[in-house]
Design an enzyme around this catalytic site. Sequence first.
Site, mmCIF file in Angstrom:
data_model
loop_
_atom_site.group_PDB
_atom_site.id
_atom_site.type_symbol
_atom_site.label_atom_id
_atom_site.label_comp_id
_atom_site.label_asym_id
_atom_site.label_seq_id
_atom_site.Cartn_x
_atom_site.Cartn_y
_atom_site.Cartn_z
ATOM 1 N N LYS A 1 10.895 23.176 41.514
ATOM 2 C CA LYS A 1 9.640 23.703 42.056
ATOM 3 C C LYS A 1 9.213 22.735 43.149
ATOM 4 O O LYS A 1 8.109 22.170 43.142
ATOM 5 C CB LYS A 1 8.601 23.821 40.930
ATOM 6 C CG LYS A 1 7.321 24.544 41.318
ATOM 7 C CD LYS A 1 7.483 26.040 41.474
ATOM 8 C CE LYS A 1 6.208 26.660 42.013
ATOM 9 N NZ LYS A 1 6.356 28.092 42.342
ATOM 10 N N ASP B 1 16.201 30.747 27.446
ATOM 11 C CA ASP B 1 15.794 31.873 26.583
ATOM 12 C C ASP B 1 15.922 33.187 27.338
ATOM 13 O O ASP B 1 16.367 34.204 26.799
ATOM 14 C CB ASP B 1 14.337 31.719 26.112
ATOM 15 C CG ASP B 1 14.214 30.975 24.786
ATOM 16 O OD1 ASP B 1 15.095 30.126 24.507
ATOM 17 O OD2 ASP B 1 13.249 31.234 24.043
ATOM 18 N N TYR C 1 8.858 16.689 28.827
ATOM 19 C CA TYR C 1 8.957 16.594 27.372
ATOM 20 C C TYR C 1 8.714 15.166 26.877
ATOM 21 O O TYR C 1 8.290 14.971 25.742
ATOM 22 C CB TYR C 1 10.348 17.041 26.896
ATOM 23 C CG TYR C 1 10.470 18.508 26.586
ATOM 24 C CD1 TYR C 1 10.144 19.469 27.533
ATOM 25 C CD2 TYR C 1 10.921 18.948 25.338
ATOM 26 C CE1 TYR C 1 10.267 20.810 27.253
ATOM 27 C CE2 TYR C 1 11.046 20.281 25.052
ATOM 28 C CZ TYR C 1 10.725 21.215 26.008
ATOM 29 O OH TYR C 1 10.852 22.554 25.724
ATOM 30 N N ASP D 1 14.495 24.980 29.320
ATOM 31 C CA ASP D 1 14.052 25.563 28.049
ATOM 32 C C ASP D 1 13.706 27.029 28.260
ATOM 33 O O ASP D 1 14.154 27.915 27.525
ATOM 34 C CB ASP D 1 12.834 24.795 27.533
ATOM 35 C CG ASP D 1 12.279 25.383 26.243
ATOM 36 O OD1 ASP D 1 13.089 25.696 25.352
ATOM 37 O OD2 ASP D 1 11.045 25.538 26.138
ATOM 38 N N ASP E 1 10.359 30.057 39.868
ATOM 39 C CA ASP E 1 9.793 31.409 39.715
ATOM 40 C C ASP E 1 10.783 32.452 40.240
ATOM 41 O O ASP E 1 11.015 33.489 39.605
ATOM 42 C CB ASP E 1 8.421 31.528 40.402
ATOM 43 C CG ASP E 1 8.393 30.967 41.820
ATOM 44 O OD1 ASP E 1 9.388 30.335 42.249
ATOM 45 O OD2 ASP E 1 7.373 31.159 42.515
HETATM 46 C C1 IPM Z 1 14.981 24.564 22.361
HETATM 47 C C2 IPM Z 1 13.701 24.637 21.571
HETATM 48 C C3 IPM Z 1 13.120 23.235 21.483
HETATM 49 C C4 IPM Z 1 12.799 22.787 22.892
HETATM 50 C C5 IPM Z 1 11.896 23.105 20.563
HETATM 51 C C6 IPM Z 1 12.184 23.618 19.169
HETATM 52 C C7 IPM Z 1 11.385 21.698 20.514
HETATM 53 O O1 IPM Z 1 12.830 25.540 22.145
HETATM 54 O O2 IPM Z 1 15.895 23.829 21.933
HETATM 55 O O3 IPM Z 1 15.079 25.244 23.382
HETATM 56 O O4 IPM Z 1 11.731 23.099 23.418
HETATM 57 O O5 IPM Z 1 13.633 22.099 23.475
HETATM 58 MG MG MG Z 2 13.678 26.684 23.736
#
Ligand code: IPM
Ligand code: MG
Length: 358
Positions: free
Chosen positions: A191, A251, A140, A247, A223
């Site tokens: 990884k 999710d 990042y 990240d 993975d």
């Molecule tokens: C998160 C989001 C952010 C990230 C974006 C909005 C920059 O996806 O907080 O997970 O990638 O960190």
């Molecule tokens: Mg995110």
Amino acid sequence: MSRKVLVLPGDGIGPEIMAEAVRVLESLQHGGLDIELVHALVGGAAYDAAGTPLPAETLRLAREADAVLLGAVGGPKWESIDIALRPEKGLLGLRSELGLFANLRPAVLFPQLASASTLRAEVVAGLDIMIVRELTGGIYFGQPRGVRVRADGEREGINTLVYRESEISRIARVAFEIAMKRGRRVCSVDKANVLECTGLWREVVTTVGRDYPEVALTHMYVDNAAMQLVRAPRQFDVIVTTNMFGDILSDEAAMLTGSIGMLPSASLDAARKGMYEPIHGSAPDIAGRGVANPLGTILSVAMMLRYTFERADLALRVERAVEAVLARGLRTADIYTDGCTRVGTAEMGAAVAAALDS
Ligand code: IPM
Ligand code: MG
């Protein structure tokens, strides 16, 4: 002296869900919690008003505050502007300027929501994972980055995955400390079979792990981790991983719990100052309609009470209030299942605030 919370609603559903988190905070203030709320702009809202997603004034207030509560940033409206000025840069700038390197993302299944998960209830029942994501390094932020033109005229895009040992060891320590207070298991995700940088990650995490002999440390390739999360998610206690893997996996883990709308997060610095935000995004498709789930933001308030203000008692009260409201069958659209009562954002927030007072 009262402590300061900077409130940054941001974009999309941000303002709607933040209004409900503020309602909960105000109810705690009436109950004697000595905090002062300060409001400012971030993300697309700040870009529209001030031409930058992170105005100097917002950053100043964030530095001054004890904690920051953030809604969400971004939306299609700002997708065509220069990447350096996009709403997301407001969020990334806050993380990096405030040194918020430790991102805690719990994925906990509320028993009332077992049937809202796309996975079978028996696979997710009792799920309680803490993802510890490194937040201020890795791909990042690595240099060089950008898009450049090669000597042959073709364009190429570059991002750099880079971690210093000190960055790896400090996030590993956070993960082990948290594991000591929970199930005493840490799974480090990398990884290392392909990326040298995460080979170093594995090595450093292993070294730090020697200081925590009570904690069982395992390593997993990303993975495989992605697969294991949907195959048998309860094998995990604490997961520690890089910025980008965290990240993605957070999710995925969120979806196990039924809705990404439910999950809070904390981003902490070395002194436990923190920024707290739901892990869902700005959801422009439903913004302004009053249907978004405010529980992720309200549970972020609970994390703020626990980590920055060291008021585990109040954090628990907020979490219990959320559970009570779910137990009564109230559901926003994202977690709705047959037989429940569908409510909007404000109704949900009001119900939690009322449950707090009772
Ligand atoms: C998160 C989001 C952010 C990230 C974006 C909005 C920059 O996806 O907080 O997970 O990638 O960190
Ligand atoms: Mg995110």
